[in-house]
Design an enzyme around this catalytic site. Structure first.
Site, PDB file in Angstrom:
ATOM      1  N   CYS A  60      39.591  37.679  23.273  1.00 35.20           N
ATOM      2  CA  CYS A  60      40.966  37.914  22.844  1.00 35.20           C
ATOM      3  C   CYS A  60      41.771  36.683  23.235  1.00 35.20           C
ATOM      4  O   CYS A  60      41.722  36.224  24.371  1.00 35.20           O
ATOM      5  CB  CYS A  60      41.561  39.152  23.510  1.00 35.20           C
ATOM      6  SG  CYS A  60      43.299  39.395  23.062  1.00 35.20           S
ATOM      7  N   CYS A  67      45.098  47.324  36.476  1.00 32.68           N
ATOM      8  CA  CYS A  67      44.222  48.262  37.155  1.00 32.68           C
ATOM      9  C   CYS A  67      42.787  47.791  37.303  1.00 32.68           C
ATOM     10  O   CYS A  67      42.369  46.815  36.688  1.00 32.68           O
ATOM     11  CB  CYS A  67      44.148  49.574  36.368  1.00 32.68           C
ATOM     12  SG  CYS A  67      45.705  50.292  35.982  1.00 32.68           S
ATOM     13  N   GLY A  80      45.350  45.479  41.431  1.00 33.88           N
ATOM     14  CA  GLY A  80      46.420  46.468  41.503  1.00 33.88           C
ATOM     15  C   GLY A  80      46.685  46.828  42.944  1.00 33.88           C
ATOM     16  O   GLY A  80      45.746  47.175  43.665  1.00 33.88           O
ATOM     17  N   CYS A 105      47.592  36.262  23.249  1.00 35.96           N
ATOM     18  CA  CYS A 105      48.830  35.769  23.877  1.00 35.96           C
ATOM     19  C   CYS A 105      49.027  34.279  23.633  1.00 35.96           C
ATOM     20  O   CYS A 105      50.105  33.755  23.866  1.00 35.96           O
ATOM     21  CB  CYS A 105      48.903  36.136  25.358  1.00 35.96           C
ATOM     22  SG  CYS A 105      47.458  35.758  26.306  1.00 35.96           S
ATOM     23  N   ASN A 111      41.630  51.531  32.880  1.00 30.59           N
ATOM     24  CA  ASN A 111      42.126  50.163  32.962  1.00 30.59           C
ATOM     25  C   ASN A 111      42.426  49.711  31.549  1.00 30.59           C
ATOM     26  O   ASN A 111      41.536  49.734  30.687  1.00 30.59           O
ATOM     27  CB  ASN A 111      41.083  49.233  33.604  1.00 30.59           C
ATOM     28  CG  ASN A 111      41.547  47.786  33.634  1.00 30.59           C
ATOM     29  OD1 ASN A 111      42.732  47.516  33.651  1.00 30.59           O
ATOM     30  ND2 ASN A 111      40.597  46.868  33.656  1.00 30.59           N
ATOM     31  N   GLY A 112      43.670  49.300  31.301  1.00 31.49           N
ATOM     32  CA  GLY A 112      44.049  48.873  29.956  1.00 31.49           C
ATOM     33  C   GLY A 112      45.328  49.548  29.522  1.00 31.49           C
ATOM     34  O   GLY A 112      46.000  50.203  30.322  1.00 31.49           O
ATOM     35  N   TYR A 116      42.494  33.871  35.006  1.00 34.58           N
ATOM     36  CA  TYR A 116      43.372  34.238  36.119  1.00 34.58           C
ATOM     37  C   TYR A 116      43.004  35.534  36.843  1.00 34.58           C
ATOM     38  O   TYR A 116      43.023  35.582  38.077  1.00 34.58           O
ATOM     39  CB  TYR A 116      44.815  34.328  35.586  1.00 34.58           C
ATOM     40  CG  TYR A 116      45.800  34.911  36.551  1.00 34.58           C
ATOM     41  CD1 TYR A 116      46.050  34.302  37.783  1.00 34.58           C
ATOM     42  CD2 TYR A 116      46.499  36.077  36.247  1.00 34.58           C
ATOM     43  CE1 TYR A 116      46.960  34.843  38.675  1.00 34.58           C
ATOM     44  CE2 TYR A 116      47.413  36.620  37.135  1.00 34.58           C
ATOM     45  CZ  TYR A 116      47.640  36.004  38.351  1.00 34.58           C
ATOM     46  OH  TYR A 116      48.517  36.541  39.217  1.00 34.58           O
ATOM     47  N   ASP A 148      47.658  24.449  37.515  1.00 39.34           N
ATOM     48  CA  ASP A 148      47.985  25.880  37.592  1.00 39.34           C
ATOM     49  C   ASP A 148      47.327  26.570  36.404  1.00 39.34           C
ATOM     50  O   ASP A 148      46.976  25.921  35.417  1.00 39.34           O
ATOM     51  CB  ASP A 148      49.509  26.085  37.589  1.00 39.34           C
ATOM     52  CG  ASP A 148      49.904  27.427  38.209  1.00 39.34           C
ATOM     53  OD1 ASP A 148      49.007  28.239  38.533  1.00 39.34           O
ATOM     54  OD2 ASP A 148      51.112  27.667  38.364  1.00 39.34           O
ATOM     55  N   ASP A 149      47.143  27.899  36.514  1.00 39.73           N
ATOM     56  CA  ASP A 149      46.405  28.587  35.448  1.00 39.73           C
ATOM     57  C   ASP A 149      47.264  28.978  34.262  1.00 39.73           C
ATOM     58  O   ASP A 149      46.758  29.192  33.169  1.00 39.73           O
ATOM     59  CB  ASP A 149      45.679  29.821  36.006  1.00 39.73           C
ATOM     60  CG  ASP A 149      46.584  30.657  36.871  1.00 39.73           C
ATOM     61  OD1 ASP A 149      47.588  31.158  36.351  1.00 39.73           O
ATOM     62  OD2 ASP A 149      46.294  30.788  38.071  1.00 39.73           O
ATOM     63  N   SER A 172      44.130  31.331  42.414  1.00 37.50           N
ATOM     64  CA  SER A 172      43.411  31.418  41.145  1.00 37.50           C
ATOM     65  C   SER A 172      43.233  30.066  40.454  1.00 37.50           C
ATOM     66  O   SER A 172      42.408  29.943  39.557  1.00 37.50           O
ATOM     67  CB  SER A 172      44.120  32.391  40.208  1.00 37.50           C
ATOM     68  OG  SER A 172      45.458  32.003  40.049  1.00 37.50           O
TER      69      SER A 172
END
Ligand code: SF4
Length: 474
Positions: free
Chosen positions: A448, A12, A38, A451, A113-114, A253, A356-357, A294
């Site tokens: 953060c 979002c 989005g 991932c 958003n989140g 990205y 690529d990202d 991107s």
């Protein structure tokens, strides 16, 4: 950013404006500039000081709003707006935001958003206390918490709600009398504050300010509530326990290259990612190309650092309809062919570095490498401007469960074989930090990285619901 065929999707963007005669139209333009965040739903809510009016619908901003719909909202001098990417099965009208809650006393409109990590738990508790939910969106949990405990002080109720919810939330909210922006204690998603003449503006990305001619003032801080009304702007913190951890993927990205996040331009950050990648993983080659859109900035950075010429090795078809922006694997695979074409004259007979990202499932990378070989590349060296994605995201990004993330179950060499590249190197976590201007030696680097590292900045609840599993909240 290549929407079709990409395996990562943001959920979002939010927008807000207070004190402008053209609030609805400016919100429309702001949302339009953030359409990349989005594409499946959009909405605007406005206030004229007495009532909240809204319009929302499924589809792109241009599909949802026309001149007449915007005219119907033109009585508002303040507005909030939202664009939404729905993950699997969640693309229902009821979930399109802003959500508007009307009562005899007043109304509250909210755009988020989140993704909350304790929404499932809180929803159960609220239902036990009698709340009835109309959507499967975790945003409704926030609204119920605010409205349920709202006795005399809206602010106290809001602070309480924000201290109970956990996870990622960049919020814009609108009542008849004020615009509110709030950010979670980690500031996982970007949220910036700007001015347009006497009006105040809030947006997920600063590219929205540029489009409407607003001036950037500052970013909203983690744990901060910004309230704007006819008396001006004031700020309060709902917690002292803040630990900045903005999503690294915003730089890699998601965000538009012309946006600035915390004072860092996204295009410049991506070029640095490419330069750092060149330092960490040089290779002998004839051309460097980036997967549009991107990865182009990172590819330019890689080319600049190595001296290998940057070339437009792939073209994106910009006219593929959103029909193909669907989360099913089958359509994703078809989408790559629909969306990208190799420039044979550039690729044929060349040793190609393809930047690529990210790699999520590996399917897209395999198809692009194949495409390069079919176009006559003699070697394809894949360079990824992020570290391997080994863990799912719980904060509003549509990454898969660990089992679907190729880097969670395969070594880099296994992934190289799987995608058919001559060589494959990912950027290191330290390289990522340095490229964004952070000190990798610091324990709390302000980013953060969950991932890539599995170290989540918030508690993860046993019943935390992944973004694409939100329908299970019903
Ligand atoms: S887990 Fe990854 S995608 Fe999710 S917020 Fe953290 S850095 Fe961003």
């Amino acid at each position: 950013m290549c929407y079709v065929g990409k395996e990562l999707n943001e959920e979002c963007a939010v927008f807000g404006i207070w004190g402008h005669a053209n609030a609805a139209k400016l919100t429309y333009y702001g949302l339009h500039s953030m359409q990349h965040r989005g594409q499946e739903g959009a909405g605007i809510a406005v206030t004229d000081g007495k009532h909240i009016y809204d319009h929302k619908g499924l589809g792109l901003v241009n599909d949802v709003f026309d001149h007449e719909k915007l005219e119907n909202l033109s009585k508002g001098y303040a507005a909030i707006g939202h664009v939404r990417y729905s993950t699997q099965g969640g693309n229902s009208y009821a979930n399109v935001q802003p959500l508007v809650f009307r009562s005899q006393k007043d109304s509250l409109s909210i755009a988020h958003n989140g993704n909350l990590v304790n929404a499932h738990k809180l929803k159960g508790e609220l239902e036990e206390r009698g709340s009835i939910f109309q959507t499967t969106s975790d945003t409704e949990v926030i609204a119920h918490l605010i409205k349920r405990d709202y006795a005399d002080s809206f602010m106290e109720s809001l602070k309480h709600a924000l201290s109970v919810i956990k996870g990622a939330y960049a919020l814009t909210m609108l009542t008849e009398h004020q615009l509110i922006a709030a950010l979670d204690p980690n500031g996982l998603r970007p949220l910036s504050l700007g001015r347009l003449g006497d009006a105040w503006v809030v947006a997920s990305e600063t590219c929205a300010f540029d489009l409407i001619g607003a001036t950037y003032v500052r970013d909203v801080n983690p744990g901060e509530i910004v309230m704007i009304n006819n008396e001006g702007m004031r700020s309060e913190f709902f917690t002292n326990h803040t630990q900045p951890a903005i999503c690294s993927m915003e730089y890699i990205y998601f965000s538009r290259p012309d946006s600035n996040i915390q004072g860092i331009n996204v295009h410049a950050a991506r070029k640095n990612l490419g330069k750092m990648l060149a330092q960490e993983a040089p290779v002998e080659a004839d051309v460097v190309t980036g997967v549009p859109d991107s990865s182009i900035s990172a590819a330019i950075g890689y080319a600049e650092a190595t001296g290998i010429p940057y070339e437009l090795g792939m073209i994106k078809n910009r006219y593929v309809g959103r029909t193909f922006i669907q989360p099913s694997q089958e359509l994703r695979e078809q989408g790559v062919k629909m969306k990208l074409s190799p420039v044979r004259a550039i690729i044929k007979g060349k040793r190609v570095v393809m930047v690529d990202d990210s790699i999520v499932r590996g399917t897209t990378s395999r198809r692009i490498v194949n495409m390069m070989r079919e176009a006559g590349a003699t070697e394809v060296h894949v360079r990824i401007s992020s570290p391997p994605i080994t863990h799912p995201c719980f904060y509003g990004i549509d990454t898969s469960t660990s089992s679907e993330l190729i880097a969670a179950t395969h070594s880099v060499e296994e992934i190289r074989k799987e995608i058919g590249a001559d060589s494959l190197v990912y950027l290191s976590v330290d390289g990522l930090m340095k490229a964004i201007g952070r000190d990798p030696a610091l324990k709390n680097c302000g980013q953060c990285l969950a991932c890539f590292t599995g170290k989540y900045p918030t508690e993860i609840y046993p019943d935390t619901v992944l973004p694409h599993e939100k329908e299970l909240l019903v």
